[in-house]
Motif scaffolding. Structure first.
Motif, PDB file in Angstrom:
ATOM      1  N   PRO A 298      63.965  45.043  85.098  1.00 15.36           N
ATOM      2  CA  PRO A 298      65.360  45.422  85.370  1.00 15.36           C
ATOM      3  C   PRO A 298      65.572  46.925  85.173  1.00 15.36           C
ATOM      4  O   PRO A 298      65.079  47.499  84.203  1.00 15.36           O
ATOM      5  CB  PRO A 298      66.153  44.622  84.325  1.00 15.36           C
ATOM      6  CG  PRO A 298      65.196  44.467  83.183  1.00 15.36           C
ATOM      7  CD  PRO A 298      63.818  44.378  83.789  1.00 15.36           C
ATOM      8  N   PRO A 299      66.290  47.576  86.075  1.00 13.39           N
ATOM      9  CA  PRO A 299      66.602  48.998  85.875  1.00 13.39           C
ATOM     10  C   PRO A 299      67.717  49.165  84.854  1.00 13.39           C
ATOM     11  O   PRO A 299      68.475  48.233  84.587  1.00 13.39           O
ATOM     12  CB  PRO A 299      67.071  49.439  87.272  1.00 13.39           C
ATOM     13  CG  PRO A 299      67.678  48.194  87.860  1.00 13.39           C
ATOM     14  CD  PRO A 299      66.870  47.041  87.322  1.00 13.39           C
ATOM     15  N   LEU A 300      67.783  50.340  84.262  1.00 17.02           N
ATOM     16  CA  LEU A 300      68.887  50.668  83.347  1.00 17.02           C
ATOM     17  C   LEU A 300      70.077  51.072  84.209  1.00 17.02           C
ATOM     18  O   LEU A 300      70.086  52.137  84.817  1.00 17.02           O
ATOM     19  CB  LEU A 300      68.485  51.810  82.411  1.00 17.02           C
ATOM     20  CG  LEU A 300      69.498  52.191  81.324  1.00 17.02           C
ATOM     21  CD1 LEU A 300      69.666  51.058  80.323  1.00 17.02           C
ATOM     22  CD2 LEU A 300      69.063  53.468  80.616  1.00 17.02           C
ATOM     23  N   GLN A 301      71.083  50.177  84.300  1.00 17.02           N
ATOM     24  CA  GLN A 301      72.214  50.391  85.197  1.00 17.02           C
ATOM     25  C   GLN A 301      73.500  50.665  84.417  1.00 17.02           C
ATOM     26  O   GLN A 301      73.742  50.062  83.381  1.00 17.02           O
ATOM     27  CB  GLN A 301      72.421  49.160  86.077  1.00 17.02           C
ATOM     28  CG  GLN A 301      71.252  48.840  86.993  1.00 17.02           C
ATOM     29  CD  GLN A 301      71.587  47.725  87.950  1.00 17.02           C
ATOM     30  OE1 GLN A 301      72.260  47.917  88.956  1.00 17.02           O
ATOM     31  NE2 GLN A 301      71.125  46.521  87.628  1.00 17.02           N
ATOM     32  N   GLU A 302      74.314  51.551  84.972  1.00 16.86           N
ATOM     33  CA  GLU A 302      75.630  51.818  84.399  1.00 16.86           C
ATOM     34  C   GLU A 302      76.597  50.774  84.947  1.00 16.86           C
ATOM     35  O   GLU A 302      76.953  50.794  86.116  1.00 16.86           O
ATOM     36  CB  GLU A 302      76.114  53.224  84.756  1.00 16.86           C
ATOM     37  CG  GLU A 302      77.403  53.609  84.046  1.00 16.86           C
ATOM     38  CD  GLU A 302      77.789  55.064  84.267  1.00 16.86           C
ATOM     39  OE1 GLU A 302      78.583  55.597  83.465  1.00 16.86           O
ATOM     40  OE2 GLU A 302      77.289  55.666  85.239  1.00 16.86           O
ATOM     41  N   ILE A 303      77.003  49.839  84.104  1.00 15.44           N
ATOM     42  CA  ILE A 303      77.859  48.756  84.574  1.00 15.44           C
ATOM     43  C   ILE A 303      79.331  49.029  84.299  1.00 15.44           C
ATOM     44  O   ILE A 303      80.201  48.315  84.791  1.00 15.44           O
ATOM     45  CB  ILE A 303      77.443  47.406  83.948  1.00 15.44           C
ATOM     46  CG1 ILE A 303      77.591  47.458  82.431  1.00 15.44           C
ATOM     47  CG2 ILE A 303      76.017  47.045  84.326  1.00 15.44           C
ATOM     48  CD1 ILE A 303      77.429  46.122  81.769  1.00 15.44           C
ATOM     49  N   ASN A 304      79.597  50.022  83.498  1.00 15.58           N
ATOM     50  CA  ASN A 304      80.952  50.504  83.244  1.00 15.58           C
ATOM     51  C   ASN A 304      80.788  51.937  82.769  1.00 15.58           C
ATOM     52  O   ASN A 304      79.689  52.353  82.414  1.00 15.58           O
ATOM     53  CB  ASN A 304      81.653  49.648  82.192  1.00 15.58           C
ATOM     54  CG  ASN A 304      83.171  49.758  82.293  1.00 15.58           C
ATOM     55  OD1 ASN A 304      83.704  50.477  83.135  1.00 15.58           O
ATOM     56  ND2 ASN A 304      83.869  49.052  81.420  1.00 15.58           N
ATOM     57  N   LYS A 305      81.834  52.735  82.753  1.00 14.19           N
ATOM     58  CA  LYS A 305      81.698  54.143  82.426  1.00 14.19           C
ATOM     59  C   LYS A 305      81.042  54.335  81.058  1.00 14.19           C
ATOM     60  O   LYS A 305      81.570  53.928  80.038  1.00 14.19           O
ATOM     61  CB  LYS A 305      83.066  54.828  82.441  1.00 14.19           C
ATOM     62  CG  LYS A 305      82.972  56.335  82.261  1.00 14.19           C
ATOM     63  CD  LYS A 305      84.325  57.009  82.361  1.00 14.19           C
ATOM     64  CE  LYS A 305      84.181  58.526  82.184  1.00 14.19           C
ATOM     65  NZ  LYS A 305      85.493  59.215  82.269  1.00 14.19           N
ATOM     66  N   GLY A 306      79.860  54.934  81.073  1.00 10.65           N
ATOM     67  CA  GLY A 306      79.144  55.213  79.838  1.00 10.65           C
ATOM     68  C   GLY A 306      78.417  54.032  79.232  1.00 10.65           C
ATOM     69  O   GLY A 306      77.783  54.159  78.190  1.00 10.65           O
ATOM     70  N   ARG A 307      78.484  52.866  79.881  1.00  8.60           N
ATOM     71  CA  ARG A 307      77.832  51.646  79.354  1.00  8.60           C
ATOM     72  C   ARG A 307      76.653  51.294  80.250  1.00  8.60           C
ATOM     73  O   ARG A 307      76.826  50.984  81.441  1.00  8.60           O
ATOM     74  CB  ARG A 307      78.835  50.490  79.309  1.00  8.60           C
ATOM     75  CG  ARG A 307      78.324  49.275  78.503  1.00  8.60           C
ATOM     76  CD  ARG A 307      78.364  49.592  77.024  1.00  8.60           C
ATOM     77  NE  ARG A 307      77.814  48.527  76.208  1.00  8.60           N
ATOM     78  CZ  ARG A 307      78.511  47.480  75.764  1.00  8.60           C
ATOM     79  NH1 ARG A 307      79.791  47.343  76.095  1.00  8.60           N
ATOM     80  NH2 ARG A 307      77.952  46.584  74.986  1.00  8.60           N
ATOM     81  N   PHE A 308      75.452  51.349  79.684  1.00  7.21           N
ATOM     82  CA  PHE A 308      74.231  51.100  80.442  1.00  7.21           C
ATOM     83  C   PHE A 308      73.513  49.887  79.856  1.00  7.21           C
ATOM     84  O   PHE A 308      73.403  49.752  78.637  1.00  7.21           O
ATOM     85  CB  PHE A 308      73.300  52.307  80.366  1.00  7.21           C
ATOM     86  CG  PHE A 308      73.856  53.565  81.009  1.00  7.21           C
ATOM     87  CD1 PHE A 308      73.493  53.923  82.289  1.00  7.21           C
ATOM     88  CD2 PHE A 308      74.734  54.384  80.306  1.00  7.21           C
ATOM     89  CE1 PHE A 308      73.984  55.087  82.884  1.00  7.21           C
ATOM     90  CE2 PHE A 308      75.230  55.547  80.871  1.00  7.21           C
ATOM     91  CZ  PHE A 308      74.865  55.892  82.174  1.00  7.21           C
ATOM     92  N   VAL A 309      72.997  49.034  80.728  1.00  6.15           N
ATOM     93  CA  VAL A 309      72.264  47.851  80.289  1.00  6.15           C
ATOM     94  C   VAL A 309      71.091  47.613  81.244  1.00  6.15           C
ATOM     95  O   VAL A 309      71.246  47.737  82.460  1.00  6.15           O
ATOM     96  CB  VAL A 309      73.157  46.586  80.260  1.00  6.15           C
ATOM     97  CG1 VAL A 309      72.365  45.395  79.728  1.00  6.15           C
ATOM     98  CG2 VAL A 309      74.386  46.799  79.406  1.00  6.15           C
ATOM     99  N   ALA A 310      69.935  47.276  80.687  1.00  5.55           N
ATOM    100  CA  ALA A 310      68.760  46.940  81.490  1.00  5.55           C
ATOM    101  C   ALA A 310      68.532  45.431  81.407  1.00  5.55           C
ATOM    102  O   ALA A 310      67.740  44.952  80.581  1.00  5.55           O
ATOM    103  CB  ALA A 310      67.540  47.705  80.997  1.00  5.55           C
ATOM    104  N   CYS A 311      69.286  44.674  82.201  1.00  3.47           N
ATOM    105  CA  CYS A 311      69.157  43.208  82.177  1.00  3.47           C
ATOM    106  C   CYS A 311      69.724  42.643  83.478  1.00  3.47           C
ATOM    107  O   CYS A 311      70.850  42.966  83.872  1.00  3.47           O
ATOM    108  CB  CYS A 311      69.921  42.618  80.984  1.00  3.47           C
ATOM    109  SG  CYS A 311      69.840  40.818  80.873  1.00  3.47           S
TER     110      CYS A 311
END
Length: 317
Positions: A298-311
């Motif tokens: 999984p890539p490290l994605q910004e799912i909300n401003k300033g919030r990154f998750v790799a899942c």
């Protein structure tokens, strides 16, 4: 202020390269205290040390580190000499053992400043002010490290590491050997150094998320050489998104809750072998919600401003 992009640092071993840091990317903002947390072996200390000095068997593979837009030559130890303590400084793990036992404190400091073509006399007034800040007498300058207590050496290393007002200070597990009251005092000391602009930004490395809750503005969660999640401290603690972050938070005791009412939960299994890490998500073999999608990394994605998750399993907020 500081950008780390695609950093890969491996360890050479007889059995191959251990991928201690594998494509690590994040930023540190101006005047920010950034916490880095994760299990032992996740790459926290490797990250801190690689930004200062690459010691064998560590080796640089790829990636950039920029401070205020200037790229640091972290792959060249000689070129990094002019940046250490000025642009970027480190309080190492086991800081109490970091001082040369055969030299008096004044001699250690004199060597450091002269390395940067600064005369000791030019820095002496600032040095005395810093010692006063951490409640140390200037008498310690004429003492050997073995004459100081562990707490005194810890504070002294903080003074030495920040004497040239670095842009970035890296503190590696500086509270791990301290009792709870001392941990709080040290945490407040770091905040004071930041607030008084002695240092600009701080990376605070620890396995103890409870300490980061007191000091950090944001937290980076690492697992097996990868970044799992990044977010504001309050967000990470109150609403962890990555399954690994959730497991870490669940392993923390809550104040006022008796063990008979709520039992702590450990994380089953073990971290992967970094000599031969599994394909896909590195947490999948320990993850309670893993499925076939996790066979792809999984890539490290910004799912909300300033919030990154790799899942792959985390949906948009």
């Amino acid at each position: 202020m500081i950008q780390i992009e695609g950093l890969q640092i491996y360890y050479k071993t007889l059995h191959g390269d251990a991928k201690a840091l594998d494509d690590v990317t994040f930023t540190i903002n101006d005047k920010e205290i950034l916490g880095i947390a994760g299990e032992s072996g996740c790459g926290k200390s490797t990250l801190g040390n690689s930004l200062i000095l690459l010691k064998p068997p560590m080796k640089y593979v790829s990636g950039d580190v920029k401070v205020n837009g200037e790229k640091l030559p972290i792959d060249n130890n000689n070129e990094m000499r002019k940046y250490r303590y000025k642009k970027i400084s480190l309080i190492p793990q086991y800081a109490m053992d970091a001082l040369n036992p055969t030299r008096k404190i004044k001699g250690i400091i004199k060597d450091l400043v002269e390395e940067h073509r600064i005369k000791y006399e030019e820095i002496e007034k600032r040095l005395h002010e810093r010692l006063n800040m951490v409640k140390l007498s200037k008498d310690v300058l004429n003492m050997y490290p073995f004459e100081l207590s562990g707490g005194m050496k810890q504070r002294l290393v903080l003074v030495i590491s920040t004497l040239l007002n670095p842009d970035l200070l890296i503190a590696d597990e500086v509270t791990s050997a301290l009792d709870v009251s001392s941990q709080k005092a040290v945490s407040l000391m770091f905040k004071e150094f930041r607030d008084r602009e002695i240092v600009n930004s701080i990376i605070f490395i620890t396995h103890d998320i409870a300490v980061l809750y007191q000091i950090a503005d944001r937290i980076v969660i690492m697992y097996a050489g990868k970044v799992a999640e990044i977010g504001l401290t309050e967000e990470i603690i109150a609403n962890p998104l990555h399954p690994y972050t959730k497991a870490l938070i669940k392993s923390l005791p809550n104040a006022g809750v008796r063990h008979t009412k709520e039992r702590l939960e450990g994380i089953p299994g073990h971290p992967p072998d970094l000599l031969d890490p599994p394909a896909g998500c590195r947490f999948k073999d320990r993850c309670p919600i893993a499925d076939e999608s996790c066979l792809k990394e999984p890539p490290l994605q910004e799912i909300n401003k300033g919030r990154f998750v790799a899942c792959w399993k985390v949906k948009d907020l």
